[in-house]
Design a protein around this motif. Structure first.
Motif, short mmCIF file in Angstrom:
data_model
loop_
_atom_site.label_atom_id
_atom_site.label_comp_id
_atom_site.label_asym_id
_atom_site.label_seq_id
_atom_site.Cartn_x
_atom_site.Cartn_y
_atom_site.Cartn_z
N THR A 37 0.81 -1.22 0.00
CA THR A 37 0.00 0.00 0.00
C THR A 37 0.85 1.27 0.00
N ASN A 71 3.74 1.46 -3.06
CA ASN A 71 3.19 0.95 -4.31
C ASN A 71 4.09 1.31 -5.48
N ALA A 115 9.51 -0.84 -3.37
CA ALA A 115 8.28 -1.45 -3.89
C ALA A 115 8.51 -2.88 -4.37
#
Lengths: 244, 590
Positions: free
Chosen positions: B46, B49, B248
């Protein structure tokens, strides 16, 4: 009570299925986050100036176009969107120094090694600084505004501010120049989502490929020219059939 | 609203690298553990990302995921007779915030300190004599040896999956590794990363000078890896968004990639985020902690009783919490008495920026936080200091961490800052610059310390911490020497032009240097000169342990996280195998 365990997570997951419209209560029972809680970047929207007055905007556009002049290497700061970038940044948390320590007392004689000690937020800096610059130009150039000056005169004024040779009334010219220069460069080289670096012109200038995120082939093949065009958070204009 | 919660076995202050490892291991040992983290929850899918993570403006310039000075900062002065002023915007260092702490945004350079670093005072005195040490120094031994810490270095490297090449396996020198390192019991968990073009040039240059280059140990993983907790990591893609960013890719070692998914499955673990601990509570005699008090997101003050308090915040904030809680005697530079806040140190640096011709294409954007080739020939006491008149040393590295163009826009000296000439130079220089950098030690001194500021307060009305720090002649001399070594290496790499720099007084809070703030709650073997014993247990309040670089008596010429992780793993064993047999008792008798 925000008190989280695996058991609570499982219980909360069941709750989500039954009652999908009470996210706050679920967050308090479940894992310490909610779906989509992480916030995406706030992109700059086109449209009128959000912070600058028309006169301020004209001055900032003229300045960014001297700091980054249009030439055979790239568009100028104005067409790259640097003034729009600064306007939009000033309306966000940067403009109010919302995240910084702004409690007093504010020392009158800080050491350079102690960093910024001004009580002014960037919004106030631009408002006060641009007003002081407008007054200076009116006085020195027969009532003309900065945007009305010839480019050579504009450069002389900017150089005078940069070096501290020009003293504005009521505002530190070096600080004004430093803020505009830093924000202009941010706008020219930041992701285009923030309103500047139009068509990734800043990235194309230096050869930065943007957000491609995988350069294993570049590392494995050293000292070769990199030829792929850049990509931004929003992709590339030619990915969108309707891109103008 | 004030309220008191049911007692826990363990309360952990700060859920970063060491908080999460301690929580995991103590939950496995059957204890009921709660962690209090003043920042938000963060996880890879989240918060980092891949569609939004590579954003230089947001993370590296606006400092989105860092501790916001509006919440807490500190004041700074260079000398005792100056007025300290608040750091209103982070510059020289950038403290993390939220779950994962500084383990989210670090570069991943994961070193072991040299054996002599742990016995520095004894070693230097024996080799050079007491008079060779710098004026007003407070150099101390750590109270432990490298040999004792070695299994825990190995443990942390395996948790983090570090990529590297051993140079000394059980006393046997290994080709391609660092021959100066202390003996290792095992090879690195994963092989070294690939290196870029400037690293090849640097390696060749170093070998011609009979130096000993090796790939820097890296928490950006060269291959897929599964750690002892069952966490799967992916190979690094050299995206160039490590330092100041979350990864990420599941490639950078962090609490998120290495510990938290396993920890969050433990039924006897819980975490409260946006919960800022304001005080460790003590019994009236001040000899035993009863738990902590924190303020939650609603502003409510809540007491969390616990049998054991583990202070695992960032080094600086560990020290502040001890000062605010009245644990240990605050240090007074006038008398030299007291211990809490003493021996604050930092990191020094020297460098040579090398400008090449068009035929050398660096491709700086293809990079990683730990990518780099280093040499330790000038680190620690690996060379004879007698002719040089300084102590300490530096690891010298040719690295590439990124080519992000808001902050990385090298131009030759004399270039204007704007206009067409600036633009032309920026375009022509971007792809043809490399830096040979030295990351150096900083000794501890009588007037480099931390205490509570008399004037400035945080949002809750508590005094900010005050930092008094400057670069001393010893560090100026040492880093000038290192910059000369960097210049020699850069010249041999084929640079057309070289610009040198090194640490100088006055220490300036504005330009970013490193977030390697050390000391203030140092470990040692004597309660008169240290806050913590060899297990990082408080001498004064035995059911309080303090984890982090705040324990370093002075700083070595390396990044701190490897040693922070090793001390944490040693603390795990000490608590589980010794402390829990006699809870509340000191592990070292005075």
């Amino acid at each position: 009570m925000p008190f989280f365990t695996r058991r609570h997570l499982l219980a909360a997951t069941a709750l989500v299925t039954l009652t999908p419209h009470v996210p706050t209560a679920q967050a308090a029972l479940g894992m310490p986050w909610s779906p989509n809680e992480a916030y995406p970047p706030t992109g700059a929207r086109p449209g009128p100036w959000l912070y600058f007055t028309a006169d301020e905007a004209a001055t900032v556009e003229a300045i960014v176009d001297r700091l980054i002049p249009a030439d055979e290497l790239s568009p100028g700061g104005r067409d790259a969107g640097c003034a729009v970038f600064i306007d939009r940044q000033l309306t966000g948390p940067f403009g109010s120094h919302e995240w910084l320590y702004m409690q007093g007392p504010f020392s009158a004689n800080p050491l350079p090694s102690q960093g910024i000690q001004s009580p002014y937020t960037p919004r106030q800096q631009y408002r006060l600084g641009l007003a002081a610059l407008a007054e200076y130009c009116r006085g020195q150039f027969g009532g003309k505004t900065f945007p009305q000056l010839a480019p050579a005169d504009q450069d002389r004024v900017l150089t005078g501010l940069e070096k501290g040779d020009i003293h504005l009334s009521g505002y530190n010219g070096v600080e004004l120049f430093s803020a505009i220069l830093a924000n202009t460069m941010e706008g020219f080289f930041a992701d285009p989502i923030y309103g500047g670096n139009k068509d990734m012109c800043g990235w194309k200038l230096v050869g930065f490929p943007g957000t491609r995120y995988d350069y294993r082939d570049v590392i494995a093949n050293p000292n070769r020219p990199y030829t792929l065009p850049p990509i931004s958070i929003q992709g590339r204009p030619d990915w969108n059939r309707n891109a103008g | 609203m004030n309220r008191r919660l049911p007692k826990k076995d363990v309360v952990i202050v700060g859920l970063g690298w060491t908080g999460s490892i301690l929580a995991h291991e103590l939950c496995l040992a059957g204890l009921d553990v709660v962690a209090l983290e003043r920042g938000p929850w963060r996880d890879t899918a989240t918060d980092f990302n891949i569609g939004t993570a590579p954003d230089e403006l947001r993370y590296a310039v606006r400092q989105d995921i860092f501790l916001r000075p509006a919440q807490e900062t500190l004041t700074i002065r260079n000398k005792l007779d100056q007025e300290a002023l608040p750091i209103r915007k982070w510059g020289s260092f950038l403290p993390g915030n939220g779950v994962g702490g500084a383990g989210v945004h670090w570069n991943g350079q994961t070193w072991r300190f040299l054996p002599e670093d742990f016995t520095l005072k004894s070693h230097l005195t024996q080799r050079y004599g007491e008079g060779f040490l710098p004026e007003n120094h407070m150099i101390q031994d750590w109270g432990i040896t490298y040999q004792e810490l070695e299994p825990y270095y190995d443990r942390f490297e395996k948790i983090a999956g570090i990529s590297g090449k051993a140079g000394n396996l059980n006393g046997q020198t290994q080709e391609g590794g660092n021959p100066f390192e202390g003996p290792r019991s095992a090879e690195y968990p994963t092989p070294p990363m690939m290196q870029g073009y400037s690293q090849q040039l640097f390696t060749d240059s170093a070998k011609r000078r009979n130096l000993h280059p090796f790939p820097r140990p890296s928490g950006n993983l060269s291959t897929a890896y599964t750690n002892p907790f069952g966490m799967r990591m992916a190979p690094c893609s050299y995206c160039g968004f490590c330092e100041w960013f979350g990864c990420a890719n599941y490639s950078k070692s962090s609490p998120q990639t290495c510990v938290l998914p396993a920890l969050m499955r433990m039924p006897n673990f819980s975490v409260r985020t946006l919960a800022e601990v304001t005080k460790i509570n003590l019994t009236p005699d001040g000899k035993h902690a009863t738990g902590v008090t924190y303020v939650d997101a609603q502003g409510d003050e809540i007491e969390q009783p616990a049998d054991l308090v583990l202070v695992c915040a960032f080094a600086l904030f560990n020290v502040r919490l001890l000062l605010l809680s009245g644990i240990g005697q605050p240090y007074d530079p006038a008398t030299g008495e007291g211990v809490v806040g003493k021996n604050y140190a930092y990191q020094s640096s020297g460098s040579a920026t090398a400008y090449f011709g068009e035929d050398v294409r660096i491709n700086p954007f293809a990079a990683a936080g730990s990518l780099g080739v280093a040499l330790d020939d000038y680190n620690g006491d690996n060379f004879d200091h007698a002719p040089h008149g300084f102590v300490g040393g530096a690891s010298i590295t040719c690295a590439h961490t990124n080519g992000r163009p808001i902050n990385f826009r090298p131009v030759p000296p004399g270039t204007p800052r704007w206009g067409s000439a600036w633009k032309k130079a920026t375009k022509e220089t971007y792809n043809h610059v490399a830096t040979v950098g030295a990351q150096g030690s900083v000794m501890s001194y009588r007037d480099s310390y931390l205490d509570l500021d008399p004037t400035y307060k945080d949002r809750l009305g508590r005094p900010l911490m005050r930092m008094t720090f400057d670069f001393k002649p010893n560090e100026e001399k040492m880093t000038a020497f290192m910059a000369d070594r960097c210049e020699e290496l850069a010249r041999d790499m084929g640079a057309r032009q070289i610009v040198k720099s090194h640490s100088r007084s006055p220490y300036n809070i504005v330009p970013y240097q490193t977030t390697h703030n050390t000391g203030g709650a140092v470990m040692g073997s004597d309660p008169k000169t240290s806050v913590l014993n060899r297990y990082c247990q408080s001498w004064d309040v035995p059911n309080v342990f303090v984890s982090g670089a705040s324990a370093f008596p002075q700083n070595a010429g390396y990044n701190p996280t490897g040693t922070v992780g090793a001390l944490c793993c040693m603390m795990v064993d000490a608590i589980r195998d010794q402390y829990l047999r006699n809870p509340g008792q000191p592990l070292v008798r005075t």
